[in-house]
Write a protein that holds these residues in place. Structure first.
Motif, mmCIF file in Angstrom:
data_model
loop_
_atom_site.group_PDB
_atom_site.id
_atom_site.type_symbol
_atom_site.label_atom_id
_atom_site.label_comp_id
_atom_site.label_asym_id
_atom_site.label_seq_id
_atom_site.Cartn_x
_atom_site.Cartn_y
_atom_site.Cartn_z
ATOM 1 N N UNK A 93 0.829 -1.210 0.000
ATOM 2 C CA UNK A 93 0.000 0.000 0.000
ATOM 3 C C UNK A 93 0.862 1.259 0.000
ATOM 4 N N UNK A 94 1.999 1.194 0.714
ATOM 5 C CA UNK A 94 2.890 2.348 0.794
ATOM 6 C C UNK A 94 3.508 2.668 -0.560
ATOM 7 N N UNK A 95 3.755 1.615 -1.363
ATOM 8 C CA UNK A 95 4.396 1.822 -2.668
ATOM 9 C C UNK A 95 3.431 2.380 -3.704
ATOM 10 N N UNK A 96 2.132 2.163 -3.506
ATOM 11 C CA UNK A 96 1.134 2.589 -4.491
ATOM 12 C C UNK A 96 0.577 3.970 -4.111
ATOM 13 N N UNK A 97 0.417 4.807 -5.144
ATOM 14 C CA UNK A 97 -0.144 6.142 -4.921
ATOM 15 C C UNK A 97 -1.274 6.395 -5.927
ATOM 16 N N UNK A 98 -2.459 6.556 -5.402
ATOM 17 C CA UNK A 98 -3.605 6.855 -6.263
ATOM 18 C C UNK A 98 -4.716 7.466 -5.387
ATOM 19 N N UNK A 99 -5.523 8.395 -5.943
ATOM 20 C CA UNK A 99 -6.594 9.011 -5.131
ATOM 21 C C UNK A 99 -7.600 8.012 -4.578
ATOM 22 N N UNK A 100 -7.690 6.820 -5.195
ATOM 23 C CA UNK A 100 -8.661 5.837 -4.710
ATOM 24 C C UNK A 100 -8.048 4.808 -3.764
ATOM 25 N N UNK A 101 -6.779 4.981 -3.473
ATOM 26 C CA UNK A 101 -6.114 4.108 -2.508
ATOM 27 C C UNK A 101 -5.781 4.926 -1.265
ATOM 28 N N UNK A 102 -5.823 4.268 -0.116
ATOM 29 C CA UNK A 102 -5.530 4.936 1.143
ATOM 30 C C UNK A 102 -4.087 5.450 1.128
ATOM 31 N N UNK A 103 -3.922 6.731 1.457
ATOM 32 C CA UNK A 103 -2.604 7.359 1.384
ATOM 33 C C UNK A 103 -1.837 7.131 2.683
ATOM 34 N N UNK A 104 -0.635 6.600 2.568
ATOM 35 C CA UNK A 104 0.208 6.334 3.737
ATOM 36 C C UNK A 104 1.078 7.558 3.998
ATOM 37 N N UNK A 105 1.046 8.078 5.246
ATOM 38 C CA UNK A 105 1.848 9.240 5.614
ATOM 39 C C UNK A 105 3.173 8.833 6.256
ATOM 40 N N UNK A 106 3.172 7.663 6.896
ATOM 41 C CA UNK A 106 4.403 7.180 7.541
ATOM 42 C C UNK A 106 4.426 5.663 7.404
ATOM 43 N N UNK A 107 5.529 5.092 6.951
ATOM 44 C CA UNK A 107 5.571 3.637 6.693
ATOM 45 C C UNK A 107 5.463 2.818 7.975
ATOM 46 N N UNK A 108 5.349 1.535 7.768
ATOM 47 C CA UNK A 108 5.161 0.608 8.888
ATOM 48 C C UNK A 108 6.363 0.610 9.820
ATOM 49 N N UNK A 109 6.081 0.692 11.102
ATOM 50 C CA UNK A 109 7.102 0.584 12.146
ATOM 51 C C UNK A 109 6.726 -0.589 13.045
ATOM 52 N N UNK A 110 7.744 -1.378 13.445
ATOM 53 C CA UNK A 110 7.472 -2.551 14.266
ATOM 54 C C UNK A 110 8.230 -2.453 15.579
ATOM 55 N N UNK A 111 7.544 -2.822 16.641
ATOM 56 C CA UNK A 111 8.162 -2.909 17.963
ATOM 57 C C UNK A 111 7.848 -4.278 18.543
ATOM 58 N N UNK A 112 8.293 -4.492 19.737
ATOM 59 C CA UNK A 112 8.090 -5.800 20.364
ATOM 60 C C UNK A 112 6.616 -6.119 20.545
ATOM 61 N N UNK A 113 5.802 -5.052 20.744
ATOM 62 C CA UNK A 113 4.397 -5.276 21.073
ATOM 63 C C UNK A 113 3.446 -5.034 19.914
ATOM 64 N N UNK A 114 3.859 -4.273 18.913
ATOM 65 C CA UNK A 114 2.867 -3.895 17.907
ATOM 66 C C UNK A 114 3.502 -3.542 16.581
#
Length: 848
Positions: A93-114
């Motif tokens: 989703x982060x790589x795709x950009x289109x008005x009909x796709x949900x726009x990502x403002x900050x990429x996925x971040x992973x921690x121990x819990x989430x």
């Protein structure tokens, strides 16, 4: 009360703890503040959605959080598969950009819990809106619980999903693989966006005409989060282990069915025996009845049947779906145009905005506020577009509550209030002034709205001034009195006096006449009416405007014109205007009618006042006569003496001002008006006779008297004293110069006491006559004055011996009191020659 507060505190603490635990330690929190839990979305609604803001820019975002506690029940390899699936979906989703796709403002971040990532602001997922509330906060947010999808939102939302699929299939050469209501997100402005690329399938031959998409066999042993939602999955995916772009179109048909059936899928799938469920589903799809689609709008029913067809080749592709008549709805087309507004030039925009007022009434209020208002207000930065956008914004404002207007519209309008170009902006605001004054807070009215009205009154354009003057009376009741008195009225007056346009001058007078009722009486009398006399032009329309203001003020119950104003200012102004040559007969008659009404009221009011005064005077006279008749004999005697004093006072004044005859006549006429008793008449006759005697006496002439020197021995000087007294009474005094010549003789003998003192003084002394009027004499040694007990005392400043003689007055002599010192008597001078002085000493015993 305390228990409620404790409950609220525990709820807030719990929510804060949930948010903190959900994202604690995640790198997303370094750049973003995480707010409250608002929704859920993604495959299986596993992602919790929080609202948030970017710390550096305060930009609003949505924070998607996957809590790893949800998969604690799985084995490690299963957990890893789930995490990998989720990670893959977000990265795609982060790589795709289109008005009909949900726009990502900050990429996925992973921690121990989430896991966490940030997107554009989000309202909820379509599944949440349709009633699937898994993984939502408790209590359920009221905005989601009460949310209702309107037809235009359904139409345009499905059109947006179709456009998104068209982009994936045609441009990206990808099959989404899991188009469900869970993976369709509604953003803050209501747009439908696609997410959930966990099971997307890119084409293996994107450059060729016939695309190929490899498909994995369904593995029922995998966790549900590692598999697409079977209720929206095309039959060929399970039964023939194949998929293509048409598989996504089947999922779109299933989504459209659930949208029109309150979230209910077309088929229930038994996940434990999925092959049997799909086989049964295949039979049902092949003979799909109309009754199963009865909740779907008729104009799209056939298209949904095609989408749900068993054969993939029969299903319409995404591009074909975007062009079906069902989506040619005016509302949907309007929303679609707004989404592509940034691609249009000013001419295209202006044509669209001109037709928008016809469309807005057909759209739901929430849709207008969410989808139309933001792009409209964003056009305010373009001055050329403001005259086209502003009418639509104000039309929306009419449908908003005051709170919505203040929150959503007024902040964007505030800069526009100050724009002076183009001039149409001012015209539009003036036409909607009642709306602005009704919904705008008082402070903002004073700071923004009224200054705009003042600019309109001072504008160089006659058209603007006329429109402003015509509109002001319609909202005058909404303007606070100080602003009207100190700012609005002076500008209207200036517009009337300084303009060269007859229309502006007449409209100024008409405007003043209409807002008179909102002014107080004294302001109108002191400020408005004097202004009418300053108007220089004599055109009939102006004169009739002046007459109208006078008439309104004259007839208005609250205002009115005082009789003093009528007599002194209004009538002297109106009467000359009434005979202006430019007036026709009807206009002249109007003037005369008003003038007559004013004269009649003036006559009636003043006549009433005079009649009341007359009645009060008559009552006062009656009261005075009654009091005079009720006094005692002793009071009568005292009153008689006072009357004689007044008579003599009047006589003395008349003599000195040579108006005695007229005064007597006036006095006698006044006395005749009052009925007198016989005794009073007799006394009055005596007074008149005495006054006549005074007039007929010869003038007094000064005489020289030689006073014998003092003798040391004490002797009887009674006879000498009597002689001196007789000589003093015959002493002649030179006549004073007065305004009119007149003479008087000495007063008849009365009881007098005299005293002489011995040292001779060569300085001038004053002599006081019996009328208590000081007469300057060039004497060298004595003074004469009226006593308070019918005695005269003559004395010098320093005497070595004194002498007193008391002579009892005759019984028939009235008791005279001194005449007032206010009689105008000039100083008399005597001949300049010294007079010897003698000192007398009297013993208590007379010589026999």
């Amino acid at each position: 009360m305390e228990s409620m507060l404790n409950k609220l505190k525990s709820t807030v603490t719990k929510v804060t703890a949930d948010v903190t635990s959900a994202v604690m330690g995640n790198p997303v929190t370094r750049e973003f503040d995480v707010g409250r839990h608002i929704a859920s979305g993604g495959n299986g609604l596993a992602w919790k959605i929080f609202d948030g803001t970017k710390k550096s820019t305060k930009q609003e975002v949505a924070v998607f959080v996957f809590d790893k506690k949800l998969i604690d029940k799985y084995q490690k390899f299963e957990k890893d598969q789930i995490i990998d699936s989720l990670r893959r979906g977000v990265q795609q989703l982060t790589r795709l950009r289109h008005p009909r796709l949900l726009t990502v403002q900050h990429p996925l971040e992973e921690s121990r819990d989430c896991l966490a990532f940030c997107t554009e602001p989000v309202f909820a997922s379509l599944a949440n809106v349709l009633g699937c509330w898994d993984n939502l906060p408790s209590p359920l947010p009221s905005d989601i619980k009460e949310y209702k999808l309107y037809d235009v939102e359904m139409k345009y939302g499905l059109l947006q999903v179709s456009e998104g699929l068209s982009f994936l299939h045609s441009s990206v050469k990808m099959v989404h693989g899991n188009i469900t209501s869970e993976n369709i997100i509604l953003n803050k402005s209501g747009a439908w966006k696609i997410m959930g690329f966990d099971f997307c399938i890119p084409s293996t031959n994107p450059s060729e005409q016939e695309l190929k998409f490899p498909c994995k066999e369904w593995d029922p042993n995998l966790p549900s989060l590692c598999l697409p939602n079977p209720e929206y999955l095309a039959p060929e995916y399970i039964l023939s282990v194949s998929c293509e772009t048409a598989s996504d179109m089947y999922s779109l048909g299933a989504v459209m069915y659930s949208v029109f059936n309150k979230g209910k899928p077309i088929f229930e799938v038994n996940k434990q025996d999925i092959y049997k469920s799909f086989s049964r589903q295949l039979d049902q799809l092949s003979r799909l009845s109309s009754s199963a689609l009865q909740n779907i709008p008729e104009e799209v029913r056939e298209h949904i049947k095609l989408l749900l067809n068993v054969a993939p080749t029969v299903r319409p592709d995404a591009d074909q779906m975007t062009k079906i008549p069902f989506f040619d709805d005016v509302g949907a087309m309007t929303l679609q145009y707004f989404d592509s507004l940034f691609q249009r030039d000013n001419l295209q925009k202006s044509q669209f905005f001109k037709g928008l007022p016809k469309v807005l009434p057909k759209l739901p209020k929430r849709v207008i506020i969410q989808r139309i208002l933001p792009p409209l207000t964003s056009e305010f930065v373009n001055p050329d577009m403001v005259p086209f956008v502003l009418p639509n914004v104000l039309l929306i404002a009419e449908e908003c509550t005051k709170e919505e207007y203040v929150k959503l519209i007024l902040p964007d309008l505030a800069p526009v209030f100050k724009q002076q170009e183009p001039i149409q902006i001012l015209l539009i605001f003036l036409q909607k002034m009642d709306l602005l004054l009704t919904k705008t807070p008082p402070d903002e009215i004073k700071n923004s709205v009224l200054p705009m009205v003042y600019r309109a009154l001072e504008a160089p354009s006659i058209q603007i001034q006329e429109l402003c003057l015509n509109i002001i009376p319609t909202f005058a009741n909404l303007i606070d009195y100080p602003s009207m008195k100190n700012a609005l009225i002076p500008r209207i007056k200036n517009a009337c006096l300084q303009t060269s346009s007859l229309a502006v001058r007449v409209n100024s007078l008409v405007c003043l006449g209409k807002i008179l009722e909102y002014l107080d009486k004294w302001f109108v009398l002191d400020d408005i009416l004097p202004f009418l006399q300053q108007i220089p032009s004599k055109e009939p329309a102006v004169l009739m405007g002046i007459l109208g203001i006078y008439k309104c003020t004259f007839t208005h119950k609250k205002l009115g014109i005082t009789k003093e104003q009528l007599a002194g200012k209004v009538l002297p102004h109106l009467i000359p205007l009434s005979i202006e040559n430019n007036l026709n007969l009807n206009q002249f008659n109007s003037f005369i009618c008003v003038i007559k009404d004013m004269l009649n009221r003036l006559e009636a009011e003043h006549k009433t006042k005079l009649e009341q005064l007359h009645v009060m005077q008559e009552q006062q006279k009656t009261l005075d006569i009654t009091n005079q008749m009720n006094v005692s004999e002793e009071a009568k005697s005292s009153s008689t003496g006072n009357q004689i004093d007044k008579v003599f006072n009047s006589i003395g004044t008349d003599l000195l001002t040579s108006g005695s005859d007229s005064k007597e006549n006036e006095l006698s006429s006044k006395q005749r008006k009052t009925s007198l008793t016989l005794e009073e008449k007799q006394k009055l006759a005596k007074e008149q006779e005495q006054a006549q005697k005074l007039k007929n006496q010869q003038p007094l002439k000064p005489q020289t008297h030689t006073i014998t020197p003092p003798v040391k021995q004490a002797k009887d000087l009674t006879e000498t004293l009597i002689d001196n007294m007789s000589s003093l009474t015959n002493h002649s005094i030179s006549k004073p110069k007065v305004a009119s010549s007149g003479s008087f003789s000495s007063v008849p003998p009365m009881g007098i006491g005299m005293g002489f003192s011995s040292p001779v003084d060569s300085t001038k002394r004053n002599i006081t006559n019996g009328l208590n009027t000081t007469i300057g004499l060039q004497t060298s040694g004595f003074s004469m004055g009226a006593g308070t007990t019918n005695q005269n005392f003559f004395s010098s400043p320093s005497g070595t011996g004194t002498a007193k003689v008391n002579i009892v007055p005759a019984p028939n002599m009235p008791n005279y009191s001194p005449v007032s010192a206010t009689s105008a008597v000039s100083q008399l001078t005597q001949q300049n020659r010294p007079m010897p002085f003698v000192s007398f000493t009297f013993h208590s015993e007379k010589k026999k």
